[in-house]
Structure formats: structure tokens, C-alpha cells
Design an enzyme around this catalytic site. Sequence first.
Site, short mmCIF file in Angstrom:
data_model
loop_
_atom_site.label_atom_id
_atom_site.label_comp_id
_atom_site.label_asym_id
_atom_site.label_seq_id
_atom_site.Cartn_x
_atom_site.Cartn_y
_atom_site.Cartn_z
N GLN A 132 7.88 39.50 -14.84
CA GLN A 132 8.98 38.62 -14.45
C GLN A 132 9.62 38.00 -15.69
O GLN A 132 10.84 37.92 -15.81
CB GLN A 132 8.44 37.51 -13.54
N ASP A 223 10.19 27.26 -9.88
CA ASP A 223 9.54 28.25 -9.04
C ASP A 223 9.11 27.53 -7.76
O ASP A 223 9.10 26.30 -7.70
CB ASP A 223 8.31 28.84 -9.79
N ARG A 291 14.55 42.89 -13.14
CA ARG A 291 13.17 43.34 -12.93
C ARG A 291 13.11 44.86 -13.06
O ARG A 291 12.21 45.43 -13.68
CB ARG A 291 12.67 42.91 -11.54
N1 NVA Z 1 4.38 31.43 -8.13
C1 NVA Z 1 4.78 32.35 -7.10
C2 NVA Z 1 5.61 33.45 -7.67
C3 NVA Z 1 6.12 34.44 -6.67
C4 NVA Z 1 6.88 35.57 -7.29
C5 NVA Z 1 3.54 32.91 -6.42
O1 NVA Z 1 2.54 33.20 -7.10
O2 NVA Z 1 3.54 33.04 -5.19
N1 CP Z 2 9.64 37.44 -8.26
C1 CP Z 2 8.80 38.28 -7.63
O1 CP Z 2 7.82 38.76 -8.18
O2 CP Z 2 9.17 38.57 -6.35
P1 CP Z 2 8.30 39.34 -5.25
O3 CP Z 2 7.15 38.44 -4.87
O4 CP Z 2 9.24 39.57 -4.12
O5 CP Z 2 7.79 40.62 -5.83
#
Ligand code: NVA
Ligand code: CP
Length: 308
Positions: A132, A223, A291
Site C-alpha cells: 500500500q 485509515d 496499487r
Molecule cells: N488498517 C486496515 C487497512 C485495510 C486496508 C485493516 O487492517 O483492516
Molecule cells: N487498501 C487495501 O488494501 O484494500 P483492500 O482491503 O480492499 O485490499
Amino acid sequence: MKHFLTLADFTKEELEEILTLSLKIKTETKNRVFKDYLPKQVLGMIFEKSSTRTRVSFETGIYQLGGIGMFLSSNDIQLGRGEPMSDTSRVISRMVDMVMIRTFEHSKLEEFARYSQVPVINGLTDDFHPVQLMADYLTIIEEGKSENLVAAYVGDGNNLAHSWLMLAAKMGFELRIATPKGYEVKADILEKALSFAKISGAKITVGNDPKAAVKNATVVTTDTWVSMGQESQKEQKVKDFKGYIVDDAMMKLAHEDAIFLHCLPAYREYEVSTSVFEGKQSKVFEEAENRLHAQKGIMVWLDGKRND
Ligand code: NVA
Ligand code: CP
């Protein structure tokens, strides 16, 4: 052979090499030029958590590079019924050419990599999400923000915050992290980042004041407050994260040309207001597209290091 587990394992020069490759392949892709960089290669994609972007970008990416992606949900493979990571790794890595894993504990990813005969890519763990951050940095370069970069991360001290720490520490930019009390980044990860920062010249600060963090920042990011696996903590976290929403008032404190990034999925009116998310400064969909491009660079680069 190299794996892509955290940005901590790479030098600035290596990360720049990968980004250059990503940009080159992105330009080719935009011109509808698809070269077989990884002909007939199979990418095993193991998911122990949900995903939209990671799955679609890796599967599309490997196909456009001449290979194919194999989606392996832990619900459907024996891993989900208790087959050890070490056995799963020894079996799958004899059959495919590269593996991407999304899992919980970072140690599970490390275990898989230890037993793997092929390069392993971290598709997110509880501690890190390095692919990411490669996409984020690509976006920062394209938006003309990589010079004199001052990034502000406002929110949970989670896998994204940890990955921002490593990116800043390696690339040598200023990063300010603001989390509510009790949700700070992990101390050992911060310590490691600070030790890299001594070499790169990165200026890293962590604190509990989001307004101070975003002041004159050129990139503002956040986030979700509730990461995958933390669903039961939602009610408490929503209370504890009061004042951490990135809204217009928060963005006004940043540099007037600042951009807003979010790895997505985004929860509007929690960590970000609809107005910021949909506003002019938001580059979240450019970031999401990157990505695909960033990960192509990572896969091709790793392939080139197979015999090192
Ligand atoms: N911090 C979030 C990121 C999702 C892409 C998670 O771990 O769910
Ligand atoms: N940002 C990210 O990793 O998204 P997903 O959880 O949809 O893969």
C-alpha cells in the site's frame, strides 16, 4: 532470493529502483503495451482476511505481466482447517512462482516466507501493509509532493501507521503521527524506524495532537479506526477517536496545496468527512489505481532477484 515483507528490509535505493520500474510499466500499460515480464508465472494469493483492492490489483497485475493469479481464500484451503503455515508454504511454493499473503499476525507471514522456495509478498498483516505504501509513494511522486514532503498521519497506530513510519524512515522525509492516547504505534517498530531515520535524515514525531500534526503538512492521511479483526472494539474506538476526523477544518490547517490520501476502504464521517473524501485535494482513487502499478514493479523486481 528476496521477499517483500516490510519496507524495513529494503534500502532507499532498492525502493527507488522498484518505483522506477513501476512507473515505467505504468506508462506502458497506459499506452496499452503489455509486455510478458513474467511469462507463465503463477502468483498464489492467500487471503485470511477480506480484500477488494489487493485481490483485484494483484490478479490483474500478474495477468498483464504474462502470468496468472490463483485466489486462495483460507476458507477454502486446508490452512483454514488448521494445516500449519510451514506445510502450506512448502507445498504451495513448490507449485507456484510467487506468493502473496494477507494474514493476521506478522509472524505467520514470516513463517510462510521462511519455508518458501519462491518470493513472498506481504498483502497486509496486523503490523504492516508495505505494498500500500509503495502505491502511496508513487502517488506522492506523481502529484509532485515528494520534494520537501511533510506527511501527517492522523488516526489509529495500526499497520498503516507502522508502514508510514518505515516509508518515511527509509526515504528520509518528515512524518508526524497523531493517535489518541492508548492507540499509539508499537514501541519496537517506532524504535526501528527512528534508527533508520538517523541514516536517512527522516524527521519523525509521534504524539496525540492531530492539529499540530497536520499544520502545514503537504500530505494528510488516515485509515479506518477499526481494522479487520477489531470489529468488537468499534463502539469504544469511535468514542476514543473523537476529534480525529479529517474534515475541512483539519485540512485547512495543512498546506493549501496538500493532498489527502486514504488506503481505503474509507468510513465517511468517522475517520474522514465526506467533503474531504470527495473534495479537490483527495487523491484516493489515483492512489487506489496505483496499487496495480506499484505491485507490478514489486513482482518484476522480485523476479529479477530470484537467483541473487
Ligand atoms: N488498517 C486496515 C487497512 C485495510 C486496508 C485493516 O487492517 O483492516
Ligand atoms: N487498501 C487495501 O488494501 O484494500 P483492500 O482491503 O480492499 O485490499
